[in-house]
Design a protein around this motif. Structure first.
Motif, PDB file in Angstrom:
ATOM      1  N   LEU A 223       0.802  -1.222   0.000  1.00  0.00           N
ATOM      2  CA  LEU A 223       0.000   0.000   0.000  1.00  0.00           C
ATOM      3  C   LEU A 223       0.838   1.275   0.000  1.00  0.00           C
ATOM      4  O   LEU A 223       0.342   2.350  -0.315  1.00  0.00           O
ATOM      5  CB  LEU A 223      -0.922   0.004   1.220  1.00  0.00           C
ATOM      6  CG  LEU A 223      -1.956  -1.125   1.255  1.00  0.00           C
ATOM      7  CD1 LEU A 223      -2.677  -1.133   2.594  1.00  0.00           C
ATOM      8  CD2 LEU A 223      -2.928  -0.997   0.101  1.00  0.00           C
ATOM      9  N   GLY A 224       2.108   1.149   0.368  1.00  0.00           N
ATOM     10  CA  GLY A 224       2.950   2.330   0.444  1.00  0.00           C
ATOM     11  C   GLY A 224       2.672   3.151   1.681  1.00  0.00           C
ATOM     12  O   GLY A 224       2.639   4.377   1.642  1.00  0.00           O
ATOM     13  N   TRP A 225       2.474   2.494   2.802  1.00  0.00           N
ATOM     14  CA  TRP A 225       2.220   3.169   4.073  1.00  0.00           C
ATOM     15  C   TRP A 225       3.335   2.807   5.038  1.00  0.00           C
ATOM     16  O   TRP A 225       3.582   1.626   5.281  1.00  0.00           O
ATOM     17  CB  TRP A 225       0.858   2.760   4.637  1.00  0.00           C
ATOM     18  CG  TRP A 225       0.521   3.449   5.912  1.00  0.00           C
ATOM     19  CD1 TRP A 225       0.245   4.779   6.068  1.00  0.00           C
ATOM     20  CD2 TRP A 225       0.440   2.866   7.211  1.00  0.00           C
ATOM     21  NE1 TRP A 225       0.003   5.056   7.386  1.00  0.00           N
ATOM     22  CE2 TRP A 225       0.104   3.894   8.118  1.00  0.00           C
ATOM     23  CE3 TRP A 225       0.619   1.577   7.689  1.00  0.00           C
ATOM     24  CZ2 TRP A 225      -0.049   3.673   9.473  1.00  0.00           C
ATOM     25  CZ3 TRP A 225       0.464   1.360   9.041  1.00  0.00           C
ATOM     26  CH2 TRP A 225       0.121   2.402   9.917  1.00  0.00           C
ATOM     27  N   LYS A 226       4.017   3.817   5.574  1.00  0.00           N
ATOM     28  CA  LYS A 226       5.177   3.578   6.452  1.00  0.00           C
ATOM     29  C   LYS A 226       6.139   2.606   5.764  1.00  0.00           C
ATOM     30  O   LYS A 226       6.656   1.663   6.357  1.00  0.00           O
ATOM     31  CB  LYS A 226       4.754   3.024   7.821  1.00  0.00           C
ATOM     32  CG  LYS A 226       3.720   3.854   8.537  1.00  0.00           C
ATOM     33  CD  LYS A 226       4.313   5.115   9.088  1.00  0.00           C
ATOM     34  CE  LYS A 226       3.255   5.852   9.912  1.00  0.00           C
ATOM     35  NZ  LYS A 226       3.632   7.219  10.179  1.00  0.00           N
ATOM     36  N   THR A 227       6.363   2.867   4.506  1.00  0.00           N
ATOM     37  CA  THR A 227       7.070   1.932   3.628  1.00  0.00           C
ATOM     38  C   THR A 227       8.494   1.648   4.076  1.00  0.00           C
ATOM     39  O   THR A 227       8.934   0.500   4.051  1.00  0.00           O
ATOM     40  CB  THR A 227       7.081   2.492   2.192  1.00  0.00           C
ATOM     41  OG1 THR A 227       5.751   2.865   1.850  1.00  0.00           O
ATOM     42  CG2 THR A 227       7.577   1.471   1.206  1.00  0.00           C
ATOM     43  N   ARG A 228       9.210   2.675   4.443  1.00  0.00           N
ATOM     44  CA  ARG A 228      10.598   2.466   4.863  1.00  0.00           C
ATOM     45  C   ARG A 228      10.672   1.603   6.120  1.00  0.00           C
ATOM     46  O   ARG A 228      11.544   0.744   6.234  1.00  0.00           O
ATOM     47  CB  ARG A 228      11.292   3.810   5.080  1.00  0.00           C
ATOM     48  CG  ARG A 228      11.619   4.506   3.765  1.00  0.00           C
ATOM     49  CD  ARG A 228      12.405   5.787   4.015  1.00  0.00           C
ATOM     50  NE  ARG A 228      13.041   6.244   2.803  1.00  0.00           N
ATOM     51  CZ  ARG A 228      12.687   7.347   2.140  1.00  0.00           C
ATOM     52  NH1 ARG A 228      11.695   8.096   2.585  1.00  0.00           N
ATOM     53  NH2 ARG A 228      13.327   7.689   1.054  1.00  0.00           N
ATOM     54  N   TRP A 229       9.761   1.818   7.058  1.00  0.00           N
ATOM     55  CA  TRP A 229       9.733   1.001   8.275  1.00  0.00           C
ATOM     56  C   TRP A 229       9.373  -0.444   7.956  1.00  0.00           C
ATOM     57  O   TRP A 229       9.951  -1.379   8.523  1.00  0.00           O
ATOM     58  CB  TRP A 229       8.761   1.581   9.298  1.00  0.00           C
ATOM     59  CG  TRP A 229       9.287   2.837   9.927  1.00  0.00           C
ATOM     60  CD1 TRP A 229       8.851   4.114   9.709  1.00  0.00           C
ATOM     61  CD2 TRP A 229      10.378   2.944  10.850  1.00  0.00           C
ATOM     62  NE1 TRP A 229       9.596   4.997  10.454  1.00  0.00           N
ATOM     63  CE2 TRP A 229      10.541   4.306  11.166  1.00  0.00           C
ATOM     64  CE3 TRP A 229      11.220   2.010  11.445  1.00  0.00           C
ATOM     65  CZ2 TRP A 229      11.516   4.758  12.043  1.00  0.00           C
ATOM     66  CZ3 TRP A 229      12.195   2.476  12.326  1.00  0.00           C
ATOM     67  CH2 TRP A 229      12.338   3.828  12.612  1.00  0.00           C
ATOM     68  N   ALA A 230       8.410  -0.631   7.065  1.00  0.00           N
ATOM     69  CA  ALA A 230       8.022  -1.991   6.672  1.00  0.00           C
ATOM     70  C   ALA A 230       9.192  -2.701   5.999  1.00  0.00           C
ATOM     71  O   ALA A 230       9.484  -3.866   6.302  1.00  0.00           O
ATOM     72  CB  ALA A 230       6.814  -1.945   5.734  1.00  0.00           C
ATOM     73  N   ALA A 231       9.864  -2.000   5.098  1.00  0.00           N
ATOM     74  CA  ALA A 231      11.004  -2.594   4.398  1.00  0.00           C
ATOM     75  C   ALA A 231      12.127  -2.929   5.378  1.00  0.00           C
ATOM     76  O   ALA A 231      12.756  -3.994   5.277  1.00  0.00           O
ATOM     77  CB  ALA A 231      11.505  -1.656   3.305  1.00  0.00           C
ATOM     78  N   LEU A 232      12.377  -2.048   6.343  1.00  0.00           N
ATOM     79  CA  LEU A 232      13.410  -2.320   7.344  1.00  0.00           C
ATOM     80  C   LEU A 232      13.059  -3.555   8.173  1.00  0.00           C
ATOM     81  O   LEU A 232      13.910  -4.417   8.414  1.00  0.00           O
ATOM     82  CB  LEU A 232      13.598  -1.105   8.264  1.00  0.00           C
ATOM     83  CG  LEU A 232      14.611  -1.279   9.388  1.00  0.00           C
ATOM     84  CD1 LEU A 232      16.011  -1.554   8.829  1.00  0.00           C
ATOM     85  CD2 LEU A 232      14.616  -0.048  10.292  1.00  0.00           C
TER      86      LEU A 232
END
Length: 152
Positions: free
Chosen positions: A72-81
């Motif tokens: 969804l592209g929500w808090k994307t950097r945190w999800a990827a980390l």
């Protein structure tokens, strides 16, 4: 001097495509853990993971939740980390090609290197963000819209 980031259709669609493809891997994996709970617990036990019956739950929750956030592209950097921090130890535990019988080494090495490539994709998402087609972008516009309306 202030630099301004420009977006173009290729970059926008590539960012979306990379998020969709990376997320699909984790969403499918989380779903598979849930759908085939018993065999997955057995697989984890075969690799010596203690309390596999308990550890499978945070693993599948992380894959489903962070995968959905990435999609969804929500808090994307945190999800990827979070997915990087999950994928790296999982790679070393489940695809340790250097410690398996010779007839399994090539297959495990392929999975090991594939997971490193996935980590590379996730690191790229961390570095560059979600792109234009993401919930994060809508969230940035909403406060601005409210501020403009209240100023009228």
């Amino acid at each position: 001097m202030q630099t301004q980031t420009q977006t173009n259709p290729v970059t926008d669609w590539a960012a979306l495509g990379s998020r969709v493809l990376l997320a699909s891997l984790f969403l499918w994996s989380g779903y598979s853990k849930l759908a085939y709970l018993g065999p997955n617990v057995g697989y984890m036990k075969a690799y010596g993971l203690p309390a596999a019956e308990l550890l499978i739950w945070p693993a599948l929750a992380l894959e489903l939740i962070a995968g959905a956030m990435l999609l969804l592209g929500w808090k994307t950097r945190w999800a990827a980390l979070a997915l990087v921090l999950f994928t790296i130890p999982a790679t070393f535990i489940f695809h340790a090609y250097w410690s398996v019988p010779a007839d399994q080494a090539l297959n495990q090495q392929i999975h090991f290197v594939k997971n490193l490539a996935i980590v590379g994709g996730l690191l790229s998402v961390i570095a560059h963000g979600a792109g234009r087609f993401a919930i994060e972008q809508v969230e940035k516009v909403l406060p601005l819209r409210a501020a403009v309306q209240s100023a009228r």
